[in-house]
Design a protein around this motif. Structure first.
Motif, mmCIF file in Angstrom:
data_model
loop_
_atom_site.group_PDB
_atom_site.id
_atom_site.type_symbol
_atom_site.label_atom_id
_atom_site.label_comp_id
_atom_site.label_asym_id
_atom_site.label_seq_id
_atom_site.Cartn_x
_atom_site.Cartn_y
_atom_site.Cartn_z
ATOM 1 N N ILE A 35 39.153 29.122 41.519
ATOM 2 C CA ILE A 35 39.747 30.448 41.326
ATOM 3 C C ILE A 35 39.187 31.097 40.062
ATOM 4 O O ILE A 35 38.863 32.291 40.048
ATOM 5 C CB ILE A 35 41.290 30.355 41.243
ATOM 6 N N ALA A 36 39.043 30.337 38.988
ATOM 7 C CA ALA A 36 38.504 30.875 37.737
ATOM 8 C C ALA A 36 37.067 31.359 37.945
ATOM 9 O O ALA A 36 36.674 32.412 37.434
ATOM 10 C CB ALA A 36 38.556 29.816 36.643
ATOM 11 N N ARG A 37 36.262 30.601 38.702
ATOM 12 C CA ARG A 37 34.883 31.008 38.961
ATOM 13 C C ARG A 37 34.836 32.296 39.785
ATOM 14 O O ARG A 37 34.049 33.203 39.508
ATOM 15 C CB ARG A 37 34.162 29.868 39.682
ATOM 16 N N ILE A 38 35.697 32.392 40.777
ATOM 17 C CA ILE A 38 35.731 33.589 41.633
ATOM 18 C C ILE A 38 36.175 34.806 40.828
ATOM 19 O O ILE A 38 35.559 35.871 40.914
ATOM 20 C CB ILE A 38 36.654 33.361 42.850
ATOM 21 N N THR A 39 37.215 34.663 40.039
ATOM 22 C CA THR A 39 37.710 35.817 39.278
ATOM 23 C C THR A 39 36.731 36.219 38.178
ATOM 24 O O THR A 39 36.733 37.370 37.748
ATOM 25 C CB THR A 39 39.087 35.538 38.658
ATOM 26 N N THR A 40 35.882 35.295 37.739
ATOM 27 C CA THR A 40 34.859 35.645 36.753
ATOM 28 C C THR A 40 33.743 36.446 37.392
ATOM 29 O O THR A 40 33.222 37.395 36.806
ATOM 30 C CB THR A 40 34.288 34.370 36.109
ATOM 31 N N PRO A 43 34.191 40.905 39.367
ATOM 32 C CA PRO A 43 33.816 42.224 38.830
ATOM 33 C C PRO A 43 32.311 42.489 38.892
ATOM 34 O O PRO A 43 31.885 43.610 39.144
ATOM 35 C CB PRO A 43 34.297 42.169 37.376
ATOM 36 N N ILE A 44 31.493 41.458 38.701
ATOM 37 C CA ILE A 44 30.044 41.623 38.770
ATOM 38 C C ILE A 44 29.628 42.007 40.187
ATOM 39 O O ILE A 44 28.806 42.909 40.383
ATOM 40 C CB ILE A 44 29.342 40.330 38.318
ATOM 41 N N GLY A 48 27.989 45.569 41.259
ATOM 42 C CA GLY A 48 26.703 45.571 41.960
ATOM 43 C C GLY A 48 26.768 46.337 43.264
ATOM 44 O O GLY A 48 25.857 47.103 43.601
ATOM 45 N N ALA A 49 27.848 46.156 44.008
ATOM 46 C CA ALA A 49 28.015 46.887 45.261
ATOM 47 C C ALA A 49 28.159 48.385 45.018
ATOM 48 O O ALA A 49 27.602 49.202 45.756
ATOM 49 C CB ALA A 49 29.236 46.352 46.018
#
Length: 104
Positions: A35-40, A43-44, A48-49
């Protein structure tokens, strides 16, 4: 009240509710490695999108114009570790120059 205002108010309420639910999540859930990796990274990915959508589309059509060239110049300047102001000005100069030449 028009349908547009109903949609705006509904979107506002849903946005507030979603943010509130996020604050109610227990800390131990948010501290899990996945979850921490996904929430980090989220936003990037969203930024980008947004950049890709704004740089390569005009309404429903995909277009390649001065914006795409300016984005390429900005990417190169970022890879060269140029200061952010130089990146923005460099991309703006390229886009303005190409538009002055009649491309895009």
């Amino acid at each position: 009240m028009s349908l547009l205002w109903v949609a705006v108010l509904a979107a506002s309420v849903l946005s507030f509710a979603q943010k509130w639910v996020g604050y109610q999540a227990p800390p131990d859930v948010l501290e899990r490695p996945r979850i921490a990796r996904i929430t980090t990274m989220l936003p990037i990915a969203l930024l980008g999108a947004l950049v890709a959508t704004q740089a390569a589309t005009s309404g429903p059509e995909i277009v390649l114009d001065a914006r795409v060239a300016a984005l390429g110049v900005a990417a190169v300047l970022l890879m060269l570790r140029a200061p952010f102001l130089v990146v923005v000005i460099g991309a703006a100069v390229v886009a303005a120059g190409l538009r002055a030449l009649g491309w895009g």
